[in-house]
Each structure stands twice: as structure tokens, then as C-alpha cells.
Scaffold this motif. Structure first.
Motif, mmCIF file in Angstrom:
data_model
loop_
_atom_site.group_PDB
_atom_site.id
_atom_site.type_symbol
_atom_site.label_atom_id
_atom_site.label_comp_id
_atom_site.label_asym_id
_atom_site.label_seq_id
_atom_site.Cartn_x
_atom_site.Cartn_y
_atom_site.Cartn_z
ATOM 1 N N MET A 1 1.293 10.204 9.216
ATOM 2 C CA MET A 1 1.739 8.883 9.259
ATOM 3 C C MET A 1 2.017 8.256 8.146
ATOM 4 O O MET A 1 1.511 8.669 6.869
ATOM 5 N N PRO A 2 3.125 7.981 7.913
ATOM 6 C CA PRO A 2 3.877 8.042 6.125
ATOM 7 C C PRO A 2 2.591 6.541 6.007
ATOM 8 O O PRO A 2 2.722 5.984 6.841
ATOM 9 N N SER A 3 2.860 6.338 4.737
ATOM 10 C CA SER A 3 2.497 5.703 4.438
ATOM 11 C C SER A 3 2.687 5.506 2.736
ATOM 12 O O SER A 3 3.323 6.524 2.096
ATOM 13 N N PHE A 4 2.032 4.259 2.200
ATOM 14 C CA PHE A 4 2.056 3.999 1.166
ATOM 15 C C PHE A 4 1.334 3.188 0.782
ATOM 16 O O PHE A 4 0.850 1.693 1.505
ATOM 17 N N SER A 5 0.494 3.284 -0.774
ATOM 18 C CA SER A 5 -0.175 2.276 -1.027
ATOM 19 C C SER A 5 -0.125 1.652 -2.661
ATOM 20 O O SER A 5 1.060 2.147 -3.341
ATOM 21 N N LYS A 6 -0.205 0.042 -2.738
ATOM 22 C CA LYS A 6 -0.080 -0.106 -4.679
ATOM 23 C C LYS A 6 -0.790 -1.114 -4.915
ATOM 24 O O LYS A 6 -1.380 -2.641 -3.603
ATOM 25 N N PHE A 7 -1.525 -1.138 -6.246
ATOM 26 C CA PHE A 7 -1.422 -2.661 -7.035
ATOM 27 C C PHE A 7 -0.746 -3.541 -6.936
ATOM 28 O O PHE A 7 -0.245 -3.074 -7.628
ATOM 29 N N LEU A 8 -0.831 -4.604 -6.511
ATOM 30 C CA LEU A 8 -0.061 -5.673 -6.369
ATOM 31 C C LEU A 8 -0.604 -6.084 -8.144
ATOM 32 O O LEU A 8 -0.550 -6.761 -8.792
ATOM 33 N N CYS A 9 1.020 -5.758 -8.672
ATOM 34 C CA CYS A 9 1.731 -6.723 -9.776
ATOM 35 C C CYS A 9 2.359 -8.783 -9.332
ATOM 36 O O CYS A 9 1.606 -8.683 -8.823
ATOM 37 N N GLY A 81 -3.936 -6.748 -9.194
ATOM 38 C CA GLY A 81 -4.754 -6.119 -9.001
ATOM 39 C C GLY A 81 -5.418 -5.929 -7.703
ATOM 40 O O GLY A 81 -6.060 -4.906 -7.618
ATOM 41 N N ASP A 82 -5.328 -6.251 -6.511
ATOM 42 C CA ASP A 82 -5.716 -6.497 -5.408
ATOM 43 C C ASP A 82 -4.857 -5.422 -4.812
ATOM 44 O O ASP A 82 -3.338 -5.258 -5.305
ATOM 45 N N LYS A 83 -4.990 -4.289 -4.755
ATOM 46 C CA LYS A 83 -4.350 -3.342 -3.289
ATOM 47 C C LYS A 83 -3.928 -3.234 -2.410
ATOM 48 O O LYS A 83 -4.975 -3.776 -1.112
ATOM 49 N N ILE A 84 -3.148 -2.846 -1.563
ATOM 50 C CA ILE A 84 -1.589 -2.622 -0.189
ATOM 51 C C ILE A 84 -1.969 -1.314 0.158
ATOM 52 O O ILE A 84 -1.856 -0.535 -0.689
ATOM 53 N N THR A 85 -2.752 -1.450 1.731
ATOM 54 C CA THR A 85 -1.678 -0.223 1.809
ATOM 55 C C THR A 85 -0.911 -0.289 3.680
ATOM 56 O O THR A 85 -1.844 -0.829 4.075
ATOM 57 N N PHE A 86 0.076 0.281 3.172
ATOM 58 C CA PHE A 86 1.389 -0.150 4.524
ATOM 59 C C PHE A 86 1.046 1.149 5.031
ATOM 60 O O PHE A 86 1.201 2.225 4.097
ATOM 61 N N TRP A 87 1.356 1.439 6.391
ATOM 62 C CA TRP A 87 1.727 2.965 7.349
ATOM 63 C C TRP A 87 2.545 2.516 8.396
ATOM 64 O O TRP A 87 2.005 1.444 9.392
ATOM 65 N N THR A 88 2.777 3.607 9.004
ATOM 66 C CA THR A 88 2.812 3.308 10.660
ATOM 67 C C THR A 88 2.068 4.072 11.023
ATOM 68 O O THR A 88 1.270 5.273 10.862
#
Length: 113
Positions: A1-9, A81-88
Motif C-alpha cells: 500500500m503506497p503511503s506517506f505520513s507527515k507532521f503538520l506544519c 504538530g499533529d500527524k496525518i497518514t495518507f494511503w491507497t
């Protein structure tokens, strides 16, 4: 599953969410300067959100989520500082929002409802 995570700026929270460049190949095809809308499902509520995906016209490949991103951010109460993870997942786009919490002295990220 392709994905990315990031901490919000700050710009992710105030304006639009910058998408990590290596994830672009998994998003709907977009002409530069045109917004493409697609559905994203939040994993905690199974609610669908319509996000706009945009690539700037200039030479930079800096894709962003706009459109429904701010509606989603406000609904979830997302902050810097919150984290989101987005994937297919089987042809569907999914998103998970998390916030840092302290539980029994340990820091971890809990899923936002």
C-alpha cells in the motif's frame, strides 16, 4: 500500500497540505494548474471527504491538497504538530489523523475521532 505520513506544519494547517513528492505517482492524473477532486475516507469515522489535488503551473513539482482539506482539518481540529497518514487501499484513498498523547508516561500518537 503506497503511503506517506507527515507532521503538520503551519502552512499545512493555515493554507494547504503539501504532499510528499514520491506519493504523486499514486494520485489521480492532474494537469499543472488544474485542480482534480477525489474522495478520501477518514479511517476513524469512515466519512468521505472530497479533496482537491493541485500541482503548480511553474516548473516545480510541489503538489498540494486544497479544497476539502481545510474542511477536514477544521472538522478534526488538527493543529501544528499533529500527524496525518495518507494511503491507497484497493483503489480507495484513506487518511488517518493522530495527535501526540502521553499514556502511562509514554508519548505516543492516538487516532483522532
Amino acid at each position: 500500500m503506497p503511503s506517506f505520513s507527515k507532521f503538520l506544519c503551519n502552512s499545512d494547517v493555515k493554507k494547504q497540505l503539501a504532499v510528499k513528492g514520491n506519493f504523486v505517482q499514486h494520485l489521480p492524473t492532474s494537469r499543472r494548474g488544474a485542480t482534480v477532486y477525489f474522495l478520501v475516507v477518514d479511517v476513524s469515522s469512515e466519512t468521505s471527504w472530497e479533496f482537491g489535488y493541485y500541482v503548480r503551473r511553474n516548473g516545480q513539482l510541489k503538489p498540494v491538497f486544497q479544497g476539502g482539506w481545510q474542511d477536514y482539518r477544521r472538522f478534526k481540529g488538527l493543529i501544528v504538530g499533529d500527524k496525518i497518514t495518507f494511503w491507497t487501499d484497493r483503489g480507495r484513498y484513506r487518511i488517518k489523523a493522530q495527535r501526540k498523547i502521553k499514556l502511562f508516561g509514554q508519548e505516543m500518537y492516538g487516532v483522532l475521532p
